[in-house]
Scaffold this motif. Structure first.
Motif, PDB file in Angstrom:
ATOM      1  N   GLU A 111       0.942  -1.245   0.050  1.00  0.00           N
ATOM      2  CA  GLU A 111      -0.156  -0.150   0.036  1.00  0.00           C
ATOM      3  C   GLU A 111       0.715   1.349   0.091  1.00  0.00           C
ATOM      4  O   GLU A 111       0.547   2.369  -0.794  1.00  0.00           O
ATOM      5  CB  GLU A 111      -0.916  -0.031   1.198  1.00  0.00           C
ATOM      6  CG  GLU A 111      -1.845   1.387   1.266  1.00  0.00           C
ATOM      7  CD  GLU A 111      -2.622   1.233   2.557  1.00  0.00           C
ATOM      8  OE1 GLU A 111      -3.387   2.214   2.714  1.00  0.00           O
ATOM      9  OE2 GLU A 111      -2.521   0.331   3.571  1.00  0.00           O
ATOM     10  N   GLY A 112       1.967   1.194   0.817  1.00  0.00           N
ATOM     11  CA  GLY A 112       2.800   2.269   0.809  1.00  0.00           C
ATOM     12  C   GLY A 112       3.570   2.639  -0.435  1.00  0.00           C
ATOM     13  O   GLY A 112       3.671   3.684  -0.958  1.00  0.00           O
ATOM     14  N   ALA A 113       3.897   1.634  -1.152  1.00  0.00           N
ATOM     15  CA  ALA A 113       4.307   1.791  -2.544  1.00  0.00           C
ATOM     16  C   ALA A 113       3.516   2.191  -3.557  1.00  0.00           C
ATOM     17  O   ALA A 113       3.771   3.136  -4.327  1.00  0.00           O
ATOM     18  CB  ALA A 113       5.086   0.486  -3.096  1.00  0.00           C
ATOM     19  N   SER A 114       2.125   1.561  -3.337  1.00  0.00           N
ATOM     20  CA  SER A 114       1.355   2.331  -4.396  1.00  0.00           C
ATOM     21  C   SER A 114       0.954   3.730  -4.024  1.00  0.00           C
ATOM     22  O   SER A 114       0.686   4.398  -5.073  1.00  0.00           O
ATOM     23  CB  SER A 114       0.096   1.442  -4.155  1.00  0.00           C
ATOM     24  OG  SER A 114       0.125   0.091  -4.551  1.00  0.00           O
ATOM     25  N   GLN A 115       1.067   4.020  -2.838  1.00  0.00           N
ATOM     26  CA  GLN A 115       0.754   5.703  -2.687  1.00  0.00           C
ATOM     27  C   GLN A 115       1.983   6.472  -2.986  1.00  0.00           C
ATOM     28  O   GLN A 115       1.767   7.632  -3.746  1.00  0.00           O
ATOM     29  CB  GLN A 115       0.588   5.782  -0.960  1.00  0.00           C
ATOM     30  CG  GLN A 115      -0.660   5.064  -0.372  1.00  0.00           C
ATOM     31  CD  GLN A 115      -1.013   5.672   0.914  1.00  0.00           C
ATOM     32  OE1 GLN A 115      -0.702   6.609   1.510  1.00  0.00           O
ATOM     33  NE2 GLN A 115      -1.727   4.855   1.716  1.00  0.00           N
ATOM     34  N   VAL A 116       2.983   5.984  -3.008  1.00  0.00           N
ATOM     35  CA  VAL A 116       4.065   6.855  -3.664  1.00  0.00           C
ATOM     36  C   VAL A 116       4.052   6.953  -5.098  1.00  0.00           C
ATOM     37  O   VAL A 116       4.147   8.047  -5.577  1.00  0.00           O
ATOM     38  CB  VAL A 116       5.414   6.129  -3.258  1.00  0.00           C
ATOM     39  CG1 VAL A 116       6.723   6.941  -4.052  1.00  0.00           C
ATOM     40  CG2 VAL A 116       5.912   6.167  -1.916  1.00  0.00           C
ATOM     41  N   LEU A 117       3.731   5.947  -5.783  1.00  0.00           N
ATOM     42  CA  LEU A 117       3.343   5.982  -7.323  1.00  0.00           C
ATOM     43  C   LEU A 117       1.985   7.061  -7.409  1.00  0.00           C
ATOM     44  O   LEU A 117       2.219   7.593  -8.665  1.00  0.00           O
ATOM     45  CB  LEU A 117       2.921   4.586  -7.666  1.00  0.00           C
ATOM     46  CG  LEU A 117       4.256   3.543  -7.801  1.00  0.00           C
ATOM     47  CD1 LEU A 117       3.646   2.085  -8.224  1.00  0.00           C
ATOM     48  CD2 LEU A 117       5.224   4.110  -9.196  1.00  0.00           C
ATOM     49  N   SER A 118       1.228   6.844  -6.918  1.00  0.00           N
ATOM     50  CA  SER A 118       0.145   7.765  -6.979  1.00  0.00           C
ATOM     51  C   SER A 118       0.312   9.323  -6.745  1.00  0.00           C
ATOM     52  O   SER A 118      -0.136  10.106  -7.451  1.00  0.00           O
ATOM     53  CB  SER A 118      -1.017   7.482  -5.868  1.00  0.00           C
ATOM     54  OG  SER A 118      -1.531   6.125  -6.072  1.00  0.00           O
ATOM     55  N   ILE A 119       1.349   9.373  -5.710  1.00  0.00           N
ATOM     56  CA  ILE A 119       1.923  10.720  -5.560  1.00  0.00           C
ATOM     57  C   ILE A 119       2.629  11.168  -6.699  1.00  0.00           C
ATOM     58  O   ILE A 119       2.431  12.641  -7.272  1.00  0.00           O
ATOM     59  CB  ILE A 119       2.800  11.252  -4.393  1.00  0.00           C
ATOM     60  CG1 ILE A 119       1.890  10.960  -2.972  1.00  0.00           C
ATOM     61  CG2 ILE A 119       3.632  12.139  -4.164  1.00  0.00           C
ATOM     62  CD1 ILE A 119       2.624  10.591  -1.660  1.00  0.00           C
ATOM     63  N   ILE A 120       3.411  10.322  -7.331  1.00  0.00           N
ATOM     64  CA  ILE A 120       4.252  10.751  -8.463  1.00  0.00           C
ATOM     65  C   ILE A 120       3.318  10.960  -9.481  1.00  0.00           C
ATOM     66  O   ILE A 120       3.523  12.050 -10.292  1.00  0.00           O
ATOM     67  CB  ILE A 120       5.510   9.818  -8.646  1.00  0.00           C
ATOM     68  CG1 ILE A 120       6.563   9.616  -7.601  1.00  0.00           C
ATOM     69  CG2 ILE A 120       6.213  10.174 -10.035  1.00  0.00           C
ATOM     70  CD1 ILE A 120       7.279  10.589  -7.368  1.00  0.00           C
TER      71      ILE A 120
END
Length: 376
Positions: free
Chosen positions: A338-347
């Protein structure tokens, strides 16, 4: 994690959750770590030139990467020992990549095997090859081919391991050394310690059960020494061995890029290994435009990307895509998949906002006219 609005926010969360020894492994670079800072500073040498009165009501972030259309100009860079940050970290990252519709590049030094990632994660999987020993390299290539990987990424910038003084001071390595200092640090970070105890000690899964009778191979595996004799003839042999797409990673000189293409590589990845190998190395950004102009559509880039605007600048200079490394490890360490997915969403959100505010409706329409250099 809802209060983390940027990659830097996830970096703070990762630092809070990880013991210092593990965070330093994630964060550290070679020698004085000047290359780490140079990788970040280089983006300030490029400024965007907005265009006005352009219809940007709809933005398209998709790109065509080696003949395949994907929704974002991103790939997950190959990174080793991800299991030290989160249980089954490689699989968590691969699943986040699959959800985002982007490639995941599995490292030779992963804590999940080639076969396990293919079985449990799926998606667009690429395999990154470290040539530790020629016979092991042949085995890894054959396994990747059999497991369905169709892109091989050869890393060429680790003739010897960089001098990472943070790791030397902490004694970081596998297996972990349980000194009193390390044990105290683990107790001060109970969430990480519990996950390690329940998930198990990370191991180099692709090296397990390799030719136990080959003493030379076992010595290379234990010391993680690279084959420093790997050269152009070796690349030619690898090209003949691998029947699908072959990318060469760690290139920074235009002549090396041209020679890779002449030897049959399908593309190159401009990289200084995230500042972890040669502290005096240049950043890929100053050489990106020249190499990309010479080989359009065949050049990817990594090292130092933290913002969506960084990605936009690289794409405007001709990159075909950007590999993200540490930002995704911050997300992984803070909250797993989930954390990795959120970083991708931010970028993704930052890229979209950047395109809108610079008057550009798509990644495909970016060009060098959208950036200017402020180097003296």
């Amino acid at each position: 994690m809802s209060l983390a609005f940027s990659v830097e926010g996830f970096r703070s969360l990762a630092q809070r959750r990880l013991p210092r020894m593990v965070f330093d492994y994630l964060e550290g670079g070679a020698d004085d770590e000047k290359c780490l800072q140079r990788n970040r500073d280089t983006f300030d040498h490029w400024e965007l030139i907005p265009r006005r009165l352009v219809d940007v009501a709809q933005r398209d972030l998709s790109v065509n990467v080696f003949g395949t259309t994907q929704p974002l100009p991103l790939m997950v860079a190959p990174m080793g020992l991800n299991g030290a940050f989160w249980p089954k970290g490689d699989i968590a990252l691969a699943r986040a990549a699959r959800k985002a519709g982007i490639p995941f590049i599995l490292s030779t030094a992963a804590n999940a095997s080639i076969e396990e990632v293919a079985e449990k994660a799926g998606g667009e999987l690429w395999f990154q090859l470290y040539v530790v020993h020629p016979s092991l390299a042949d085995q890894l290539v054959a396994r990747a081919l059999a497991a369905g990987y169709r892109t091989l990424v050869l890393t060429t910038d680790v003739a010897v391991n960089g001098k990472r003084e943070r790791d030397l001071r902490s004694g970081f390595g596998l297996p972990f050394k349980y000194t009193p200092k390390v044990m105290l640090d683990g107790m001060l970070h109970p969430r990480w310690s519990i996950s390690l105890l329940t998930g198990g000690m990370p191991q180099m899964a692709n090296f397990a059960n390799q030719d136990a009778n080959n003493v030379e191979l076992q010595a290379a595996l234990l010391s993680r020494k690279m084959d420093a004799s790997f050269n152009w003839d070796s690349l030619k042999r690898l090209r003949e061995l691998w029947p699908h797409r072959l990318l060469v990673k760690g290139i920074l000189h235009p002549e090396d890029a041209a020679r890779c293409m002449a030897f049959g590589a399908d593309g190159v990845i401009l990289s200084n290994h995230g500042g972890r190998q040669l502290d005096s190395s240049c950043s890929p950004m100053p050489v990106l435009k020249q190499i990309a102009n010479a080989h359009p559509g065949k050049v990817l880039v990594d090292s130092g990307f933290r913002r969506g605007s960084d990605v936009v600048k690289a794409m405007a200079l001709g990159a075909g895509g950007v590999l993200l490394g540490r930002p995704l490890l911050y997300g992984l360490a803070a909250g797993g998949e989930e954390g990795a997915s959120q970083v991708l969403s931010i970028i993704k959100d930052e890229m979209d906002r950047t395109l809108a505010n610079m008057g550009c409706a798509s990644m495909a329409s970016l060009s060098p006219d959208h950036v200017t250099s402020i180097r003296g």
